[in-house]
Design a protein around this motif. Structure first.
Motif, short mmCIF file in Angstrom:
data_model
loop_
_atom_site.label_atom_id
_atom_site.label_comp_id
_atom_site.label_asym_id
_atom_site.label_seq_id
_atom_site.Cartn_x
_atom_site.Cartn_y
_atom_site.Cartn_z
N MET A 1 104.49 29.62 64.71
CA MET A 1 103.50 30.48 65.35
C MET A 1 103.00 31.62 64.46
O MET A 1 101.98 32.23 64.76
CB MET A 1 104.08 31.07 66.63
N VAL A 2 103.74 31.95 63.39
CA VAL A 2 103.35 33.10 62.59
C VAL A 2 102.02 32.87 61.87
O VAL A 2 101.30 33.83 61.54
CB VAL A 2 104.46 33.45 61.57
N GLY B 1 103.66 38.40 62.50
CA GLY B 1 102.85 37.97 61.36
C GLY B 1 101.56 38.75 61.23
O GLY B 1 101.16 39.11 60.11
N GLY B 2 100.90 39.02 62.36
CA GLY B 2 99.63 39.75 62.29
C GLY B 2 99.80 41.16 61.77
O GLY B 2 99.00 41.64 60.95
N THR B 3 100.87 41.85 62.21
CA THR B 3 101.08 43.23 61.77
C THR B 3 101.41 43.28 60.28
O THR B 3 100.84 44.09 59.54
CB THR B 3 102.23 43.86 62.59
N LEU B 4 102.34 42.43 59.83
CA LEU B 4 102.69 42.44 58.41
C LEU B 4 101.51 42.00 57.54
O LEU B 4 101.32 42.53 56.44
CB LEU B 4 103.89 41.51 58.17
N PHE B 5 100.72 41.05 58.03
CA PHE B 5 99.57 40.61 57.26
C PHE B 5 98.54 41.73 57.11
O PHE B 5 97.93 41.89 56.06
CB PHE B 5 98.94 39.40 57.95
N VAL C 1 101.69 37.45 51.88
CA VAL C 1 102.94 36.94 51.31
C VAL C 1 104.15 37.45 52.08
O VAL C 1 105.12 36.70 52.29
CB VAL C 1 103.04 37.35 49.82
N VAL C 2 104.13 38.70 52.53
CA VAL C 2 105.34 39.36 53.04
C VAL C 2 105.97 38.64 54.24
O VAL C 2 107.19 38.39 54.24
CB VAL C 2 105.03 40.83 53.38
N PRO C 3 105.23 38.30 55.31
CA PRO C 3 105.90 37.65 56.44
C PRO C 3 106.56 36.32 56.08
O PRO C 3 107.64 36.00 56.60
CB PRO C 3 104.77 37.46 57.47
N PHE C 4 105.95 35.56 55.18
CA PHE C 4 106.53 34.28 54.79
C PHE C 4 107.77 34.46 53.91
O PHE C 4 108.74 33.71 54.02
CB PHE C 4 105.49 33.43 54.08
#
Length: 539
Positions: A49-50, A216-220, A226-229
């Motif tokens: 889902m991310v 994922g949306g916030t980190l992106f 790259v960061v969330p993954f």
């Protein structure tokens, strides 16, 4: 300084020894297995889902897919989660909402569905492999594949690379999900405990699906793609290391058993010919069709019918998480209290899902639509939590107690729903409308629910329980018999020798909750007068 180093070395040694003792303790080990599998399922569904708020916007911004000529690649997920978290929502078109619904069949919809499609195709083979080599190695393979697919997601820059990463994740999920559920079923053999453990694992699945899009949306937004993954890849690595240590005693134990003496799993084609397993697998597919088809379309419907704001579209799936957890807890309680009625719990769950799907199109306000969605997730929790342990029970009583192939069938049921949903949902809504989509889901659930009556007969037979599978700490589930010979002492209470009255041979009694209740006689002689007779010599 030397004394400090010696002290620290001793503390580290004691800590390692404590961990080793915990790993070798059967009760602690199976709890660690549950933790590791739940973590793997959480990571798998977070990765699933991310990408929802990241990939469509990335393709639009970086690859310049946001032009009007290529609008077909915009999936309903794009409108759902991008607008939800205020990232870069696609420009609102003046065209009808039907066109927006239909966008799910484009390139992004296929990208999202590719994981489930690969999982659907690979599961029959992974199930057979798991039955042959055990559960820990396939789970490790799944975590390794998920690690590499996440890294590819982090650094991939073209649609082809992202499609490959998404498909690779499906391959990893086919190993990790199936072997993880099978490992839980193998570690927890008692029905009530198994239901509880699988319910906990399902809660992690639901939590991963819920928390991944905002995560994922916030980190992106603030740290880049790259960061969330990278974070998820690191967690996969940690989970794999834990698995290596925890399953080491199990691997050693299995290596001591000759191959010809190891239990042989039932082939998946034979399991598919079992009508009870087919009915249970069909219930899993039916319960997840509602979510798989509503998730890509409900956001556009809310915009068109109630002019929902961005935060409302994002918030709409948060409250249903609570009744999902409540449904898991209630099903676990019912499984312990009424173990022979899990089929009824699943039947009620399908009915609740169908009724709630019918109510959704008639909800004209945001606050109102929350309630049928909460009921929908409650029904899904009922079905999933009741059916997954039932599949293991069916294998126990009708086949060999090896669980790889049967949970491969369960994963196929899930994958079938989520492979069709992202691709077909928008096209169906464009053709017949959102209301009739929900009516079709309602009819499918209500028509399938009576089929579950077929499962009520499975409890007429009980599985054979190997004494090696019973832990010392597990209490006996039923009454047991006690045999007393030559003046034996009931309840283990110590009495004076002279109080024994010379009862001879066998007396059979029933014990329930450590209380001696009643007796029967086998070649039983009347007691003699204690004043004149004793087992231990003349008086």
């Amino acid at each position: 300084m030397v004394s400090i180093a010696i002290t620290m070395k001793g503390q580290v040694t004691d800590f390692i020894q404590m961990l080793n003792d915990r790993i070798n303790d059967p009760i602690a080990q199976r709890r660690l297995v549950l933790l590791i599998v739940s973590m793997a399922l959480l990571l798998d569904n977070m990765l699933y889902m991310v990408i929802v708020p990241i990939i469509p916007m990335y393709l639009e911004d970086v690859l310049d897919w946001g032009s009007d000529d290529e609008a077909v690649v915009q999936a309903p997920f794009n409108a759902t989660w991008n607008s939800t978290y205020n990232l870069t929502a696609p420009p609102k078109s003046d065209s009808s909402s039907d066109t927006d619904y239909a966008e799910g069949g484009g390139a992004v919809g296929i990208l999202f569905a590719s994981k489930a499609i690969v999982q659907l195709m690979v599961n029959p083979f992974t199930g057979a492999l798991i039955d042959r080599i055990g559960y820990d190695i396939p789970l490790m393979i799944g975590l390794i594949i998920m690690f590499f697919s996440t890294i590819i997601f982090a650094f991939g820059e073209t649609y082809a690379v992202l499609f490959f990463a998404r498909s690779l994740q499906g391959l990893g999920s086919a190993f990790a999900d199936t072997s993880g559920l099978a490992m839980i079923a193998d570690r927890y053999r008692e029905d009530a405990e198994r239901t509880k453990a699988l319910g906990i694992a399902q809660s992690f699945i639901s939590f991963g699906c819920l928390v991944a899009p905002p995560f994922g949306g916030t980190l992106f937004e603030f740290a880049g793609k790259v960061v969330p993954f990278i974070f998820l890849a690191t967690m996969c690595l940690v989970d794999g290391i834990l698995l290596l240590f925890v399953m080491k005693p199990v691997r050693l134990e299995r290596s001591l058993i000759p191959k010809e003496e190891r239990p042989q799993g039932t082939p998946i084609y034979r399991l598919l010919m079992d009508p009870y397993i087919l009915v249970a697998a069909g219930a899993l597919a039916m319960s997840n069709i509602s979510l798989a088809f509503l998730e890509p379309t409900i956001a556009m419907w809310m915009k068109g019918t109630m002019d929902a704001t961005e935060w409302q579209i994002g918030f709409v799936w948060l409250p249903p998480f609570l009744p999902y957890i409540g449904g898991v807890v209630l099903t676990v309680y019912l499984a312990k209290t009424y173990p022979n009625y899990q089929w009824l719990v699943a039947l009620v769950g399908l009915i609740i899902e169908g009724v709630c799907c019918f109510i959704i199109p008639f909800s004209s306000a945001f606050f109102v639509v929350l309630f049928p969605l909460m009921g929908l997730c409650l029904g899904v929790a009922f079905v999933d939590t009741a059916i997954l342990p039932t599949l293991a029970y069916l294998v126990d009583v009708r086949h060999s107690s090896v669980y790889g192939s049967v949970y491969a069938i369960a994963d196929i049921s899930y994958s079938l729903a989520y492979a069709l949903g992202p691709i077909m949902a928008g096209q169906i809504v464009q053709t017949i409308g959102f209301m009739w989509l929900n009516v079709a889901i309602m009819l499918s659930n209500l028509l399938y629910a009576p089929v579950l009556f077929f499962l009520r007969k499975i409890y007429e037979y009980k599985p054979f329980t190997d004494e090696c599978d019973i832990l010392v700490a597990d209490p006996p589930p039923k009454d047991y018999s006690t045999y007393m010979q030559n003046g034996g002492l009931p309840n283990g209470k110590i009495k004076e020798v002279q109080n024994l009255n010379g009862e001879n041979h066998l007396r059979v009694g029933k014990n329930s909750e450590n209380t001696y209740i009643g007796n029967a006689e086998i070649d039983y002689f009347e007691p003699k007068d204690p004043e004149t007779y004793s087992f231990y010599g003349p008086r």
